[in-house]
Design an enzyme around this catalytic site. Structure first.
Site, mmCIF file in Angstrom:
data_model
loop_
_atom_site.group_PDB
_atom_site.id
_atom_site.type_symbol
_atom_site.label_atom_id
_atom_site.label_comp_id
_atom_site.label_asym_id
_atom_site.label_seq_id
_atom_site.Cartn_x
_atom_site.Cartn_y
_atom_site.Cartn_z
ATOM 1 N N SER A 45 0.803 -1.225 0.000
ATOM 2 C CA SER A 45 0.000 0.000 0.000
ATOM 3 C C SER A 45 0.835 1.274 0.000
ATOM 4 C CB SER A 45 -0.939 0.005 1.218
ATOM 5 O OG SER A 45 -1.715 -1.175 1.258
ATOM 6 N N ILE A 47 2.322 2.763 2.529
ATOM 7 C CA ILE A 47 1.914 3.596 3.666
ATOM 8 C C ILE A 47 2.981 3.569 4.751
ATOM 9 C CG2 ILE A 47 0.213 3.840 5.524
ATOM 10 C CD1 ILE A 47 -1.818 2.603 3.550
ATOM 11 N N HIS A 49 2.918 3.738 8.341
ATOM 12 C CA HIS A 49 1.934 3.609 9.415
ATOM 13 C C HIS A 49 2.391 4.319 10.692
ATOM 14 C CE1 HIS A 49 -0.682 0.716 7.370
ATOM 15 N NE2 HIS A 49 0.419 0.144 6.913
ATOM 16 N N CYS A 436 -1.981 4.385 -19.910
ATOM 17 C CA CYS A 436 -1.998 3.404 -21.002
ATOM 18 C C CYS A 436 -1.220 2.140 -20.645
ATOM 19 C CB CYS A 436 -1.458 4.014 -22.292
ATOM 20 S SG CYS A 436 0.340 3.999 -22.458
#
Length: 475
Positions: A45, A47, A49, A436
């Site tokens: 992800s 992230i 944390h 694309c």
């Protein structure tokens, strides 16, 4: 004889390598794939944390919070993108507020700062697309987002510049404990002798551990998560990383901006028996689309440009295992979420264990940082024109979606531990990562790779091994 062999070139292994390069020694990273960042580190992800959801007293909690606090300074040192945008954990029902309060209290116990509980009107002012009935949320201002590819690559380049060697397409098939060292056998029959081994093999770290510790085995299971990535046209759909209250399966379906301006939703959570199984399925994609509506409304799913999956290395004990298991053998096992956030702290912690065990001296020639690839799309017109004067290749755009020039692609190939595959180029400069998905620029990238590597275009692959694009020439 090597002083240390690190098995695995994901973000954990390369962080250990970078921190070890601060000491004198002969260090080697072996990686079974053709590049760094080829397993869990490339499919997560992105992230950073805060650390409020890790069990107090666990290595996950300790490494998460320490890694978070190191991230901003490290991102400047190694020049990779990081943005402290904050996270919101959403509580939709008043009867669930106790769970939100418990999460806040746990964060305080773990040493997380910048937290507060906010309510409906303030939440909707910050995030207009959140479900209107939201009751409260835990805001963590210390959390953020990071480029997981460039963080991993930056660690690898920085360590390589400080003398750490890398061997790709090299899988360890046998480990033997000798009197005062280890002997490793590779897939091509080579033998490597080393004073110490760092096991940072991610999904396969249990097998590496079990090869030495026959009576004290670990079990790492692959937990697959599927994601949807939305086009940059969705920039601003959400402003923070959004979670719902976590369950036993983890943090659930999140919605987050990416560091490059896309929107990411996911992941699902399913244990799979085949650790290399990275398929995406209609069933799970539909699950992501359905469940994300519990968090935000009017998700622009028509803007999805790709789906992907990643496998997390879940050790059945549930915590990170970071230790010198026996003299000279060091385990980094079960590094799942928040592994990316924790990597700076894990690298420092493990390098210190190795230094103490081997009595390594300081590397007085260590140089922090690296020279990043120029990113022309973020330059002023004046700066870009000056760069073009130095090298006209920086004036020729190859990837229209991401505005990546030929100069950037050539740099990505020819720099320390440079790209040898199309995915390697993609992770370093984002060519083929746009709307694309390589539909326009792929042939040019193959041509540039072949030219710079001095090979035929038929030899260029997507991600190494047998992932060839061209079967044979028609003429």
């Amino acid at each position: 004889m090597k002083d240390v062999v690190i098995i695995g070139a994901g973000v954990t292994g390369t962080s250990v390598a970078y921190n070890l390069s601060k000491y004198d020694g002969d260090f080697l990273v072996v990686e079974k794939h053709s590049d760094v960042c080829e397993e869990t580190s490339k499919a997560n992800s992105g992230i950073c944390h805060g650390g409020y959801d890790a069990e107090p007293g666990s290595m996950k909690a300790k490494m998460n919070v320490e890694g978070n606090h190191m991230m901003e300074e490290l991102s400047k040192e190694l020049d990779f993108p990081y943005d402290r945008i904050g996270t919101l954990v959403l509580c939709h029902k008043e009867e669930d507020f106790d769970k939100l309060q418990a999460l806040y209290d746990q964060g305080i116990e773990n040493g997380v700062g910048g937290m507060k509980i906010i309510y409906n009107e303030e939440i909707l002012a910050m995030e207009p697309n959140v479900e209107e009935d939201v009751y409260a949320a835990l805001l963590c201002e210390e959390a953020g987002i990071v480029d997981p590819f460039m963080m991993n690559i930056a660690y690898a380049e920085g360590s390589n510049l400080n003398g750490v060697d890398y061997k790709f397409n090299t899988e360890i098939t046998k480990i033997e404990k000798m009197d005062d060292h280890y002997k490793l056998t590779t897939n091509d029959g080579q033998e490597i002798e080393t004073r110490a081994v760092v096991n940072a093999a991610g999904l396969y770290s249990d097998a590496i551990h079990d090869a030495i510790m026959h009576d004290d085995k670990f079990e790492v299971r692959a937990r697959r998560g599927e994601y949807l990535l939305l086009d940059k046209a969705t920039r601003g759909f959400v402003n923070h990383v959004l979670f719902n209250l976590p369950t036993e399966k983890g943090k659930g379906i999140l919605v987050t901006p990416t560091i490059d301006g896309n929107t990411l939703i996911g992941p699902t959570s399913d244990f799979v028996d085949d650790k290399s199984d990275l398929v995406t399925t209609q069933e799970r994609i539909e699950e992501v689309i359905e469940k994300v509506e519990d968090t935000v409304t009017n998700v622009p799913v028509r803007q999805v440009i790709t789906s992907f999956s990643g496998n997390r290395a879940h050790e059945l004990g549930g915590d990170f295992i970071l230790e010198e298991t026996q003299k000279g053998f060091f385990d980094c096992v079960g590094i799942e979420s928040p592994g990316l956030t924790s990597a700076p702290a894990i690298g420092k912690y493990m390098a210190n264990l190795v230094k103490e065990s081997l009595d390594l001296a300081e590397n007085k020639g260590f140089k922090a940082g690296r020279n990043p690839i120029p990113k022309t799309s973020e330059m002023s017109t004046e700066a870009h024109n000056e760069l073009i004067k130095e090298n006209p290749l920086y004036g020729k755009i190859i990837c229209r979606c991401e505005k990546v020039t030929e100069g950037e692609i050539v740099d990505a190939i020819n720099r320390p531990l440079g790209a040898t595959t199309v995915d390697g180029v993609k992770r370093r400069v984002r060519a083929t990562a746009g709307r694309c998905q390589g539909g326009f620029c792929l042939p040019s990238i193959i041509e540039i790779l072949a030219r710079e590597l001095g090979v035929d275009e038929e030899e260029i692959t997507k991600k190494g091994n047998d992932s060839f694009y061209i079967e044979k020439r028609a003429k």
